[in-house]
Structures are given as C-alpha cells and as structure tokens.
Design an enzyme around this catalytic site. Structure first.
Site, PDB file in Angstrom:
ATOM      1  N   CYS A 156      63.955  13.877  -1.212  1.00  0.00           N
ATOM      2  CA  CYS A 156      65.362  14.321  -1.275  1.00  0.00           C
ATOM      3  C   CYS A 156      66.057  13.887  -2.557  1.00  0.00           C
ATOM      4  O   CYS A 156      67.107  14.430  -2.908  1.00  0.00           O
ATOM      5  CB  CYS A 156      66.132  13.792  -0.068  1.00  0.00           C
TER       6      CYS A 156
HETATM    7  N1  COA Z   1      69.702  16.008  21.892  1.00  0.00           N
HETATM    8  C1  COA Z   1      70.212  15.128  22.777  1.00  0.00           C
HETATM    9  N2  COA Z   1      69.944  13.804  22.738  1.00  0.00           N
HETATM   10  C2  COA Z   1      69.106  13.367  21.773  1.00  0.00           C
HETATM   11  C3  COA Z   1      68.540  14.239  20.829  1.00  0.00           C
HETATM   12  C4  COA Z   1      68.855  15.603  20.915  1.00  0.00           C
HETATM   13  N3  COA Z   1      68.361  16.498  20.042  1.00  0.00           N
HETATM   14  N4  COA Z   1      67.760  13.521  19.985  1.00  0.00           N
HETATM   15  C5  COA Z   1      67.826  12.238  20.381  1.00  0.00           C
HETATM   16  N5  COA Z   1      68.640  12.138  21.464  1.00  0.00           N
HETATM   17  C6  COA Z   1      68.987  10.932  22.221  1.00  0.00           C
HETATM   18  C7  COA Z   1      67.932   9.861  22.095  1.00  0.00           C
HETATM   19  O1  COA Z   1      66.932  10.023  23.069  1.00  0.00           O
HETATM   20  C8  COA Z   1      68.725   8.596  22.278  1.00  0.00           C
HETATM   21  O2  COA Z   1      68.948   8.411  23.665  1.00  0.00           O
HETATM   22  P1  COA Z   1      69.010   6.924  24.302  1.00  0.00           P
HETATM   23  O3  COA Z   1      70.185   6.269  23.642  1.00  0.00           O
HETATM   24  O4  COA Z   1      69.178   7.192  25.749  1.00  0.00           O
HETATM   25  O5  COA Z   1      67.706   6.286  23.938  1.00  0.00           O
HETATM   26  C9  COA Z   1      70.078   8.920  21.645  1.00  0.00           C
HETATM   27  O6  COA Z   1      70.175  10.352  21.664  1.00  0.00           O
HETATM   28  C10 COA Z   1      70.196   8.405  20.217  1.00  0.00           C
HETATM   29  O7  COA Z   1      69.059   8.845  19.480  1.00  0.00           O
HETATM   30  P2  COA Z   1      68.824   8.418  17.960  1.00  0.00           P
HETATM   31  O8  COA Z   1      67.570   9.066  17.485  1.00  0.00           O
HETATM   32  O9  COA Z   1      68.934   6.929  17.872  1.00  0.00           O
HETATM   33  O10 COA Z   1      70.093   9.127  17.296  1.00  0.00           O
HETATM   34  P3  COA Z   1      70.892   8.761  15.996  1.00  0.00           P
HETATM   35  O11 COA Z   1      72.280   8.484  16.378  1.00  0.00           O
HETATM   36  O12 COA Z   1      70.186   7.750  15.148  1.00  0.00           O
HETATM   37  O13 COA Z   1      70.879  10.169  15.225  1.00  0.00           O
HETATM   38  C11 COA Z   1      69.813  11.166  13.304  1.00  0.00           C
HETATM   39  C12 COA Z   1      69.659  10.722  14.776  1.00  0.00           C
HETATM   40  C13 COA Z   1      68.458  11.681  12.843  1.00  0.00           C
HETATM   41  C14 COA Z   1      70.835  12.271  13.275  1.00  0.00           C
HETATM   42  C15 COA Z   1      70.296   9.978  12.457  1.00  0.00           C
HETATM   43  O14 COA Z   1      69.557   8.812  12.752  1.00  0.00           O
HETATM   44  C16 COA Z   1      70.214  10.243  10.962  1.00  0.00           C
HETATM   45  O15 COA Z   1      70.655  11.247  10.460  1.00  0.00           O
HETATM   46  N6  COA Z   1      69.696   9.262  10.204  1.00  0.00           N
HETATM   47  C17 COA Z   1      69.606   9.339   8.771  1.00  0.00           C
HETATM   48  C18 COA Z   1      68.429  10.153   8.431  1.00  0.00           C
HETATM   49  C19 COA Z   1      68.319  10.464   6.975  1.00  0.00           C
HETATM   50  O16 COA Z   1      69.198  10.271   6.192  1.00  0.00           O
HETATM   51  N7  COA Z   1      67.179  10.935   6.632  1.00  0.00           N
HETATM   52  C20 COA Z   1      66.922  11.346   5.314  1.00  0.00           C
HETATM   53  C21 COA Z   1      66.011  12.476   5.474  1.00  0.00           C
HETATM   54  S1  COA Z   1      65.817  13.215   3.966  1.00  0.00           S
END
Ligand code: COA
Length: 372
Positions: A156
């Site tokens: 990225c």
């Molecule tokens: N729909 C509903 N619930 C979902 C879900 C979905 N699509 N995906 C995950 N969940 C649930 C999980 O199971 C978890 O449930 P729990 O609390 O009961 O265990 C909860 O939602 C939180 O999941 P998590 O994966 O910890 O979410 P998050 O708040 O960390 O958000 C991202 C996920 C990916 C959006 C976030 O972590 C992010 O954007 N991080 C930065 C990534 C980044 O910059 N990457 C660079 C790539 S180039």
C-alpha cells in the site's frame, strides 16, 4: 540540484461498484449454503459454523460504504465470488496496462504534456498481473513514451516509494518527465469468503507526473522532501508467488490471498505513520499546523482520524484529512493518490501538504509538498 514537482495527477475509476448491502447479501447466502452443506459436521462439532456479515459492522469498523470493482457480477455470484476476468492473448494489452494508461493520460493532460515527453514510467503497486515483461514497460509501449520503465511493489505504500524514486531520477537528471502509475486490482487478491476482510478492498488506478520544478506551471506541487521506512511484519501477508506450484505440501487456495491481523495492524501502524510525518515535517522546518492538507492512505476511517490527530495534537477536520475510502474502500497504493487527485484544487500557492502511504511490510512513506 534541480528540485522535482508533481505537475499532474490522473485517476481511473471502474464503472461498476458494489454497496455494502449487496456484498453482505451475497456473503450471507454463501454462509447459509456452507452451514447447510456441513450441517452434520457442525452438529458433531467437527466443523465450525460460519457467521453472517453485516453492513452496520462494516461501516462502524472501517468507514467503508461501497467499492468500485472491475467485475461486479463475478464477485456477487455466490458460486464464484471473485472477479471474472477474460484471459487475454499475449498480443493484447493486459488489464493493468489498460487501467494504468487511462490514469496516465489524465495526468499528462492535467500537466499539459504528451506521452512523447515521458522518459520514465514506474508502475508502483501491490500486485503485478505477471512476472515479466514489466507492466511498466508494457505501459511505456502502449503510451508511446521514451526512456525506461520498471515495476516496484511496496504494497500500500508503493506510490510514496514510486514518487521518491521518480523524484530522485528527475533531481539527478536521469529523467525529465516521470510517470508513477498505481493500477490496483485488489478484488483479485481479496478473499471474498472471509468475513474478517471481505469488505475492505476496491479497484482503481492512479497516475502522478513528476518533472523538474522549473518545468512545472504555477499550480504544480514542488516536492520539498520524501521519507521512507520499512519494518518487517507478518500481520499483512499474501503467500502468492512463483514457487507455489513447486511447494510440497501445496498451500490451500485461501493461503494465496490477502490476509491480515487487522487489530494489530491498526495498533502498530498508527504510531509508525504519525511519527514518520511529524519527524519528516520537523526536519524540513515545518510544523504540522503549517500543513493545509494530509492525503493519507485509505484503509480505515478511525485509523486515519487517529493518525491526523496524533500529528496535529488535536481533532482533525475532514478538510484537513479528506476521506475517499467511504466510496472507494481500500484501493491499496492508489488510495492516498486518489485523495490527492480529488482534494487539491483549493490549496493556495505557498501552502504545504503531505501525502502519506502505509501498509504491508510494514512500509510507510511521506511526501511533503508546497504548491507553486
Ligand atoms: N460482520 C460482522 N461482524 C464481524 C465481521 C463482519 N464482516 N468481521 C468481524 N466481525 C466481528 C468479529 O467476529 C469480532 O467479534 P467478537 O468481538 O465477538 O469476537 C468483532 O466483529 C470485531 O472484529 P475485529 O476483526 O476485531 O474488527 P475490527 O474492529 O478490528 O475491524 C478491520 C476490522 C479490518 C476493519 C480493522 O481492524 C482495520 O481496518 N484495521 C486496519 C487494517 C489496515 O490498515 N490494513 C492495511 C491493509 S493495506
């Protein structure tokens, strides 16, 4: 030594887009089918049931509302769930070339240059469609550009790394008119069946034209400095590579796609990016308050808010750190350049701005500019 300036930008946006609701409907259909097909094993406790996704979660966790894609139909076909891309013959332009050329022509037009003026093409992006010949050389040929061309992949952060490379070539006199092109077909490396990340990516291509400052018209952005850093992490990974066919045992299909530990990435990359920007500005004798705009990599809304807040020491406004990920999702290396492309017209002569990209590696890069 000559200083370099960004004299034009271009953006190609695919015609098709997918809303969160459409995406979630397909994903949940897949989940229901999977759970029905594995009902006995789930009942015995041998297989874990899959859980539904939700639009509310996606917007709350990421800020993403929709994404542009090269093929909506294939992604929303529950039996396929990835883009359907027609295989092309070697004598036809590749899809990445086609997208890159469209963005490049726009950047050239914005700068009042023609393809014959170009003497360097760098394709800087996360995923190359093939090993070789380089996509950059293909684009150089398709445009009718001169000079030399090469591909680089820094995930990225690629556009920031490409801008530094191109600006250095211009400063040293190896090139006079350099294109940095970031064609991203993220829909091809995304696991659309993984609830944790099925919503995060979209497709787009950007182009940035870099010339000696003296050649730039008023309105161009002089590059005051670039700074790059990398720090190894497995928290964003893609194991796709040319040795996959040789590997024993063979990897599963989903090990050849994007995966991440989103929480860890969020926590670890926020300080990397904010400290990079603060340190870079300080070394250039600028305070964050003197910066009119921050064009940040577009992966997560809260992450960008936090980075801008840490840099400014206060709540940032949307005007200071504009957002495009609500409409485009994460377009990998194209994201910060899309923000730049869409939100630069109101910047006044003499005002400073920062482009900062970050991602897998980890890798991060900042480009500090001043409008001429
Ligand atoms: N729909 C509903 N619930 C979902 C879900 C979905 N699509 N995906 C995950 N969940 C649930 C999980 O199971 C978890 O449930 P729990 O609390 O009961 O265990 C909860 O939602 C939180 O999941 P998590 O994966 O910890 O979410 P998050 O708040 O960390 O958000 C991202 C996920 C990916 C959006 C976030 O972590 C992010 O954007 N991080 C930065 C990534 C980044 O910059 N990457 C660079 C790539 S180039």
């Amino acid at each position: 030594m000559t200083t370099a300036a960004i004299t034009g930008t271009g953006l190609f946006t695919p015609a098709q887009s997918i809303s969160n609701d459409d995406l979630v409907a397909c994903f949940n259909q897949y989940v229901d089918r999977y759970n029905a097909g594995h009902a006995d094993a789930i009942e015995r406790g041998d297989v874990a049931a899959l859980a539904h996704s939700s639009s509310e979660f996606i917007v709350k966790a990421s800020g993403i509302k929709s994404r542009y894609v090269v093929d909506r139909e294939g992604i929303l076909d529950v039996d396929w769930m990835r883009p359907r891309i027609q295989t092309r013959g070697d004598d036809q332009p590749s899809l990445m070339c086609e997208m890159g050329v469209k963005a490049a022509r726009q950047a050239l037009q914005a700068a009042g240059r023609s393809a014959e003026d170009v003497d360097l093409v760098i394709v800087a992006c996360s995923n190359m469609q093939r090993g070789y010949p380089a996509i950059a050389v293909e684009i150089q040929g398709a445009l009718g550009a001169r000079g030399f061309a090469y591909d680089m992949n820094v995930a990225c952060a690629s556009a920031a790394f490409g801008i530094q490379a191109a600006a250095d070539e211009v400063r040293l006199g190896h090139a006079r008119c350099a294109l940095v092109i970031s064609p991203e077909i993220c829909s091809g490396h995304l696991n659309w069946r993984n609830r944790d990340c099925h919503f995060i990516f979209g497709d787009a291509a950007t182009a940035v034209l870099i010339e000696p400052r003296a050649a730039g018209r008023s309105g161009a952005f002089e590059i005051l400095g670039t700074r790059l850093l990398t720090q190894f992490s497995n928290n964003i990974r893609n194991n796709l590579g040319f040795l996959n066919a040789c590997e024993r045992p063979q990897r599963s299909w989903d090990d050849l796609l994007f995966r991440q530990e989103g929480r860890k990435v969020f926590k670890e990359v926020v300080p990397i990016a904010s400290e990079l920007i603060v340190g870079h500005l300080a070394d250039l004798g600028l305070s964050p308050e003197q910066v009119r705009r921050f064009w940040l990599h577009q992966a997560n809304l809260s992450m960008n808010h936090l980075i801008a807040k840490r840099v400014l020491g206060r709540e940032p406004s949307l005007e200071e750190a504009p957002v495009i990920l609500d409409e485009y999702a994460n377009t990998s290396s194209a994201g910060s350049v899309i923000a730049f492309h869409k939100y630069h017209a109101d910047i006044q002569s003499g005002e400073a701005a920062v482009l900062c990209a970050f991602g897998a590696g980890y890798s991060a890069g900042s480009v500090v500019m001043r409008r001429l």
